[in-house]
Enzyme design. Structure first.
Site, mmCIF file in Angstrom:
data_model
loop_
_atom_site.group_PDB
_atom_site.id
_atom_site.type_symbol
_atom_site.label_atom_id
_atom_site.label_comp_id
_atom_site.label_asym_id
_atom_site.label_seq_id
_atom_site.Cartn_x
_atom_site.Cartn_y
_atom_site.Cartn_z
ATOM 1 N N SER A 31 -2.354 -7.474 -3.933
ATOM 2 C CA SER A 31 -2.188 -8.893 -4.310
ATOM 3 C C SER A 31 -0.931 -9.496 -3.679
ATOM 4 C CB SER A 31 -2.202 -9.067 -5.835
ATOM 5 O OG SER A 31 -1.419 -8.124 -6.529
ATOM 6 N N SER A 63 2.849 2.070 -2.448
ATOM 7 C CA SER A 63 4.048 1.890 -3.284
ATOM 8 C C SER A 63 3.917 2.669 -4.598
ATOM 9 C CB SER A 63 4.296 0.402 -3.562
ATOM 10 O OG SER A 63 3.192 -0.177 -4.230
ATOM 11 N N GLY A 64 2.680 2.933 -5.029
ATOM 12 C CA GLY A 64 2.497 3.739 -6.239
ATOM 13 C C GLY A 64 1.652 3.084 -7.324
ATOM 14 N N SER A 113 0.862 -1.184 0.000
ATOM 15 C CA SER A 113 0.000 0.000 0.000
ATOM 16 C C SER A 113 0.904 1.241 0.000
ATOM 17 C CB SER A 113 -0.869 -0.014 1.271
ATOM 18 O OG SER A 113 -1.631 1.162 1.337
HETATM 19 P P1 ADP Z 1 -0.896 2.394 -3.977
HETATM 20 O O1 ADP Z 1 -1.919 2.462 -5.066
HETATM 21 O O2 ADP Z 1 0.227 1.454 -4.297
HETATM 22 O O3 ADP Z 1 -1.476 2.159 -2.624
HETATM 23 P P2 ADP Z 1 -0.704 5.243 -4.368
HETATM 24 O O4 ADP Z 1 -0.516 5.355 -5.851
HETATM 25 O O5 ADP Z 1 -2.062 5.484 -3.802
HETATM 26 O O6 ADP Z 1 -0.157 3.804 -3.895
HETATM 27 O O7 ADP Z 1 0.319 6.230 -3.626
HETATM 28 C C1 ADP Z 1 1.668 6.325 -3.991
HETATM 29 C C2 ADP Z 1 2.235 7.681 -3.560
HETATM 30 O O8 ADP Z 1 3.633 7.699 -3.868
HETATM 31 C C3 ADP Z 1 1.602 8.857 -4.280
HETATM 32 O O9 ADP Z 1 1.447 9.912 -3.387
HETATM 33 C C4 ADP Z 1 2.650 9.184 -5.361
HETATM 34 O O10 ADP Z 1 2.601 10.540 -5.743
HETATM 35 C C5 ADP Z 1 3.952 8.851 -4.667
HETATM 36 N N1 ADP Z 1 5.081 8.506 -5.571
HETATM 37 C C6 ADP Z 1 6.314 9.021 -5.513
HETATM 38 N N2 ADP Z 1 7.108 8.520 -6.485
HETATM 39 C C7 ADP Z 1 6.340 7.665 -7.191
HETATM 40 C C8 ADP Z 1 6.590 6.832 -8.335
HETATM 41 N N3 ADP Z 1 7.769 6.768 -8.949
HETATM 42 N N4 ADP Z 1 5.573 6.084 -8.795
HETATM 43 C C9 ADP Z 1 4.367 6.114 -8.192
HETATM 44 N N5 ADP Z 1 4.074 6.870 -7.114
HETATM 45 C C10 ADP Z 1 5.044 7.641 -6.605
#
Ligand code: ADP
Length: 204
Positions: free
Chosen positions: A110, A40-41, A38
């Site tokens: 997952s 991670s992006g 969670s």
């Molecule tokens: P997940 O869906 O895996 O729970 P989110 O996308 O909701 O994660 O959140 C990831 C956070 O990390 C966001 O605030 C995003 O802006 C930040 N972030 C920083 N660098 C990256 C990157 N390279 N790729 C994706 N998100 C990133």
């Protein structure tokens, strides 16, 4: 594996094939399966990547964890059994989207390798593009986009992946993306380059 309850059911083949759909779309179909902790992006990358694909005229659809849990999987929680069923259903939906000629982007933690491998198994060769959205738990916790790590640390959320529930990283993903060390744009670009290289989407 969930057992099949119904008997006397026969697969019905339509007259429009996946190849027909891909031809009219001007690109191939697949499922880009984003897996990771969670924060991670996964969702961020899915949204950014979709925009880039869309700009090229590629038909896409995002299946996102929280959204699916509002509807199709609203009767499932976070126990190991429910997580497995969650992924099984999403795998089947992703397979349908792929068959419909779409590039499906899935954003689910997952956490279990066996569950992801099972999805890989039901999909055609090359249709399952497993992308490990790799980010140290410390960085995810620092980001704490949804405030969930704070709650997990306080014991308000049980079975939280990375804190009190396991995450099994893929052993042979098609791609690994290190989101702690690169921008969102670079992450999307890495996936886009893979899709181009495999001939799934045309080069820009
Ligand atoms: P997940 O869906 O895996 O729970 P989110 O996308 O909701 O994660 O959140 C990831 C956070 O990390 C966001 O605030 C995003 O802006 C930040 N972030 C920083 N660098 C990256 C990157 N390279 N790729 C994706 N998100 C990133």
């Amino acid at each position: 594996m969930t057992e099949q309850k119904a008997t006397n059911i026969v697969w019905h083949q339509g007259s429009v094939t996946r190849a027909d759909r891909e031809k009219i779309n001007g690109h191939k179909a697949c499922t880009v399966w984003l897996t990771g902790l969670s924060g991670s992006g996964k969702s961020t990358i899915a949204v950014d990547l979709e925009k880039r694909l869309w700009e090229r005229g590629v038909k896409t659809y995002i299946l996102d964890g929280d959204n699916i849990r509002h509807g199709l999987n609203k009767n499932l929680g976070f126990s190991p059994e429910d997580r497995t069923e969650n992924i099984r259903r999403i795998g089947e939906v992703a397979k349908l989207f792929t068959d419909a000629g779409v590039v499906a982007l899935t954003a689910f933690i997952s956490p279990y390798r066996a569950d992801r491998d099972q999805v890989r198994k039901i999909m055609g060769d090359g249709d399952f593009v497993e992308v490990h959205v790799d980010c140290p738990v410390e960085v995810c916790e620092q980001r704490d986009v949804k405030g969930l790590y704070k709650k997990a640390r306080a014991g308000e959320i049980k079975e939280f992946t990375g804190i009190s529930a396991p995450y099994e990283a893929p052993t042979k993903p098609e791609l690994t993306i290190n989101t702690a060390g690169q921008t969102v744009a670079e992450s999307s670009q890495q996936i886009l380059a893979y899709l181009e290289q495999k001939g799934i989407v045309p080069r820009a």
